[in-house]
Motif scaffolding. Structure first.
Motif, PDB file in Angstrom:
ATOM      1  N   LEU A 188      -0.216  10.374   5.900  1.00 11.98           N
ATOM      2  CA  LEU A 188       0.824  11.343   5.488  1.00 11.98           C
ATOM      3  C   LEU A 188       2.240  10.902   5.925  1.00 11.98           C
ATOM      4  N   VAL A 189       2.135  10.553   7.144  1.00 10.03           N
ATOM      5  CA  VAL A 189       3.473   9.986   8.008  1.00 10.03           C
ATOM      6  C   VAL A 189       3.953   8.807   7.310  1.00 10.03           C
ATOM      7  N   LEU A 190       2.945   7.765   6.991  1.00  9.75           N
ATOM      8  CA  LEU A 190       3.380   6.551   6.333  1.00  9.75           C
ATOM      9  C   LEU A 190       3.955   6.731   4.904  1.00  9.75           C
ATOM     10  N   THR A 191       3.215   7.847   4.209  1.00  7.38           N
ATOM     11  CA  THR A 191       3.805   8.232   2.958  1.00  7.38           C
ATOM     12  C   THR A 191       5.117   8.686   2.753  1.00  7.38           C
ATOM     13  N   GLU A 192       5.446   9.514   3.672  1.00 10.19           N
ATOM     14  CA  GLU A 192       6.820  10.320   3.882  1.00 10.19           C
ATOM     15  C   GLU A 192       7.708   9.083   3.927  1.00 10.19           C
ATOM     16  N   SER A 193       7.614   8.276   4.764  1.00  8.34           N
ATOM     17  CA  SER A 193       8.574   7.284   5.085  1.00  8.34           C
ATOM     18  C   SER A 193       8.612   6.213   3.940  1.00  8.34           C
ATOM     19  N   LEU A 194       7.721   5.937   3.187  1.00 12.71           N
ATOM     20  CA  LEU A 194       7.748   4.935   2.205  1.00 12.71           C
ATOM     21  C   LEU A 194       8.741   5.951   0.964  1.00 12.71           C
ATOM     22  N   GLN A 195       8.241   7.133   0.788  1.00 18.78           N
ATOM     23  CA  GLN A 195       8.952   7.878  -0.209  1.00 18.78           C
ATOM     24  C   GLN A 195      10.492   7.801  -0.059  1.00 18.78           C
ATOM     25  N   GLU A 196      10.715   8.134   1.064  1.00 19.76           N
ATOM     26  CA  GLU A 196      12.274   8.079   1.573  1.00 19.76           C
ATOM     27  C   GLU A 196      13.055   6.784   1.265  1.00 19.76           C
ATOM     28  N   THR A 197      12.130   5.622   1.379  1.00 23.96           N
ATOM     29  CA  THR A 197      13.014   4.469   1.816  1.00 23.96           C
ATOM     30  C   THR A 197      12.632   3.321   0.723  1.00 23.96           C
ATOM     31  N   ASN A 198      11.464   3.533   0.192  1.00 23.52           N
ATOM     32  CA  ASN A 198      10.842   2.199  -0.941  1.00 23.52           C
ATOM     33  C   ASN A 198      10.164   3.234  -2.080  1.00 23.52           C
ATOM     34  N   PRO A 199      10.770   4.170  -2.728  1.00 19.43           N
ATOM     35  CA  PRO A 199      10.022   4.870  -3.556  1.00 19.43           C
ATOM     36  C   PRO A 199       9.796   4.068  -4.882  1.00 19.43           C
ATOM     37  N   LYS A 200      10.332   3.008  -5.144  1.00 16.11           N
ATOM     38  CA  LYS A 200       9.905   2.312  -6.575  1.00 16.11           C
ATOM     39  C   LYS A 200       8.804   1.301  -6.266  1.00 16.11           C
ATOM     40  N   ILE A 201       8.369   1.036  -5.098  1.00 17.99           N
ATOM     41  CA  ILE A 201       7.190  -0.032  -4.737  1.00 17.99           C
ATOM     42  C   ILE A 201       6.050   0.615  -5.165  1.00 17.99           C
ATOM     43  N   ARG A 202       5.087  -0.168  -5.952  1.00 17.12           N
ATOM     44  CA  ARG A 202       3.927   0.359  -6.219  1.00 17.12           C
ATOM     45  C   ARG A 202       2.922   0.323  -4.911  1.00 17.12           C
ATOM     46  N   LYS A 203       2.350   1.514  -4.632  1.00 17.35           N
ATOM     47  CA  LYS A 203       1.631   1.655  -3.376  1.00 17.35           C
ATOM     48  C   LYS A 203      -0.086   1.925  -3.668  1.00 17.35           C
ATOM     49  N   ILE A 204      -0.747   1.099  -2.863  1.00 19.72           N
ATOM     50  CA  ILE A 204      -2.270   1.179  -3.183  1.00 19.72           C
ATOM     51  C   ILE A 204      -2.881   1.354  -1.737  1.00 19.72           C
ATOM     52  N   ILE A 205      -3.843   2.470  -1.890  1.00 15.59           N
ATOM     53  CA  ILE A 205      -4.741   2.695  -0.516  1.00 15.59           C
ATOM     54  C   ILE A 205      -6.200   2.408  -0.932  1.00 15.59           C
ATOM     55  N   TYR A 206      -6.788   1.600  -0.152  1.00 16.20           N
ATOM     56  CA  TYR A 206      -8.382   1.664   0.046  1.00 16.20           C
ATOM     57  C   TYR A 206      -8.863   2.671   1.209  1.00 16.20           C
ATOM     58  N   VAL A 207      -9.799   3.488   0.757  1.00 12.48           N
ATOM     59  CA  VAL A 207     -10.282   4.476   1.489  1.00 12.48           C
ATOM     60  C   VAL A 207     -11.751   4.255   1.692  1.00 12.48           C
ATOM     61  N   HIS A 208     -12.258   4.773   2.931  1.00 11.98           N
ATOM     62  CA  HIS A 208     -13.724   4.609   3.092  1.00 11.98           C
ATOM     63  C   HIS A 208     -14.709   5.326   2.152  1.00 11.98           C
ATOM     64  N   ASN A 209     -15.850   5.047   2.008  1.00 13.97           N
ATOM     65  CA  ASN A 209     -16.637   5.751   1.424  1.00 13.97           C
ATOM     66  C   ASN A 209     -17.059   7.386   1.554  1.00 13.97           C
ATOM     67  N   GLN A 210     -16.657   7.587   2.728  1.00 22.11           N
ATOM     68  CA  GLN A 210     -16.859   9.030   2.914  1.00 22.11           C
ATOM     69  C   GLN A 210     -15.516   9.978   3.030  1.00 22.11           C
ATOM     70  N   THR A 211     -14.816   9.405   2.378  1.00 18.78           N
ATOM     71  CA  THR A 211     -13.391  10.243   2.501  1.00 18.78           C
ATOM     72  C   THR A 211     -13.467  11.452   1.320  1.00 18.78           C
ATOM     73  N   SER A 212     -13.492  12.608   1.648  1.00 16.66           N
ATOM     74  CA  SER A 212     -13.624  13.608   0.852  1.00 16.66           C
ATOM     75  C   SER A 212     -12.579  13.604  -0.485  1.00 16.66           C
ATOM     76  N   THR A 213     -13.054  14.293  -1.506  1.00 17.05           N
ATOM     77  CA  THR A 213     -12.389  14.255  -2.749  1.00 17.05           C
ATOM     78  C   THR A 213     -11.142  14.942  -2.401  1.00 17.05           C
ATOM     79  N   GLU A 214     -10.873  16.006  -1.621  1.00 14.40           N
ATOM     80  CA  GLU A 214      -9.931  16.824  -1.411  1.00 14.40           C
ATOM     81  C   GLU A 214      -8.832  16.011  -0.831  1.00 14.40           C
TER      82      GLU A 214
END
Length: 265
Positions: A48-74
């Motif tokens: 969430l911290v990384l997300t906030e900083s990227l939204q403020e500084t580099n909002p137009k760059i495409r962002k992709i995150i790979y999450v582990h298989n146990q990551t909740s849907t929420e």
């Protein structure tokens, strides 16, 4: 005491405010991407911290995150609502908890990848990193730094890496392993982002460059160095890491100690 404390906090708010300038990356340029990986051991708040900083500084760059298989849907939905494309690590060839960045070399559907550690704050525009062709990383005293990597995907390089004799030696950390693979990184040229010309010729089949240390500023190193070195017009350059979990910016007590915590208010 309270007057001094208020002045310190005010200085943190004013002098370290994130740069809100938009970068020049076109929204149609979908082949240059920022990628991070959330393993089972990653602290969710860091994303969430990384997300906030990227939204403020580099909002137009495409962002992709790979999450582990146990990551909740929420959690996946929350990350997605902040502008990330979310995929499972099952989609990464050769992925393991100990070699999480190696599969990125095989994502040839992308032109260039900026890998960012989830434990980072981006305090300025970083789109110039897309200019660096091949493999690009900061060289620290302890060796090649793996918190920020610029990768031009190449399946031949991926095969060479995964065929390395120490690839499955998980006693070695990912940083230690990559320092074996790119053993000459200390000697490769420093990439010049202003001109696109390196400082000297270094013939190699797969280009490899060092990038400036401003792209990997440890929080302690940031405070040891003076502001002239690390800041431009009062804005810290460029990617900052918090190190130990106790210094992460979601802890309330840090706001009275580290002015950088105000970067992601």
């Amino acid at each position: 005491f309270f007057v001094l404390f208020f002045c310190y906090i005010s200085n943190g708010l004013n002098s370290n405010k994130i740069n809100n300038n938009k970068n020049n990356i076109s929204k149609d340029d979908i082949y240059n991407v920022i990628i991070t990986v959330m393993s089972e051991n990653t602290i969710f708040e860091s994303i969430l911290v990384l997300t906030e900083s990227l939204q403020e500084t580099n909002p137009k760059i495409r962002k992709i995150i790979y999450v582990h298989n146990q990551t909740s849907t929420e959690r996946q939905e929350k990350i997605q609502s902040h502008g990330w494309e979310v995929y499972k690590t099952d989609n990464l060839l050769y992925y393991s908890e100990y070699r999480s960045t190696i599969p990125l070399f095989g994502l040839t559907q992308f032109n260039r990848i900026i890998f960012l550690s989830p434990y980072s704050v981006v305090s300025n525009q970083i789109d110039e990193l897309f200019k660096c062709n091949g493999f690009c990383a900061v060289q620290q005293d302890s060796g090649l730094d793996t918190f920020v990597l610029v990768i031009t995907p190449n399946t031949n390089i991926l095969n060479q890496i995964t065929s390395h004799s120490q690839y499955n030696n998980y006693i070695l950390s990912e940083k230690e392993f990559l320092n074996l693979v790119f053993a000459d990184h200390e000697s490769v040229p420093l990439y010049n982002f202003d001109s696109g010309i390196v400082y000297y010729e270094y013939p190699t089949k797969y280009p490899e460059y060092r990038i400036p240390n401003i792209y990997s500023a440890d929080i302690f190193f940031y405070y040891v160095r003076n502001s002239v070195w690390w800041e431009s017009n009062g804005i810290p350059k460029v990617i900052i890491f918090y190190g130990s979990e106790i210094f992460m910016p979601w802890h309330w007590y840090g706001y009275g100690v580290f002015s950088l915590h105000w970067l992601w208010y």
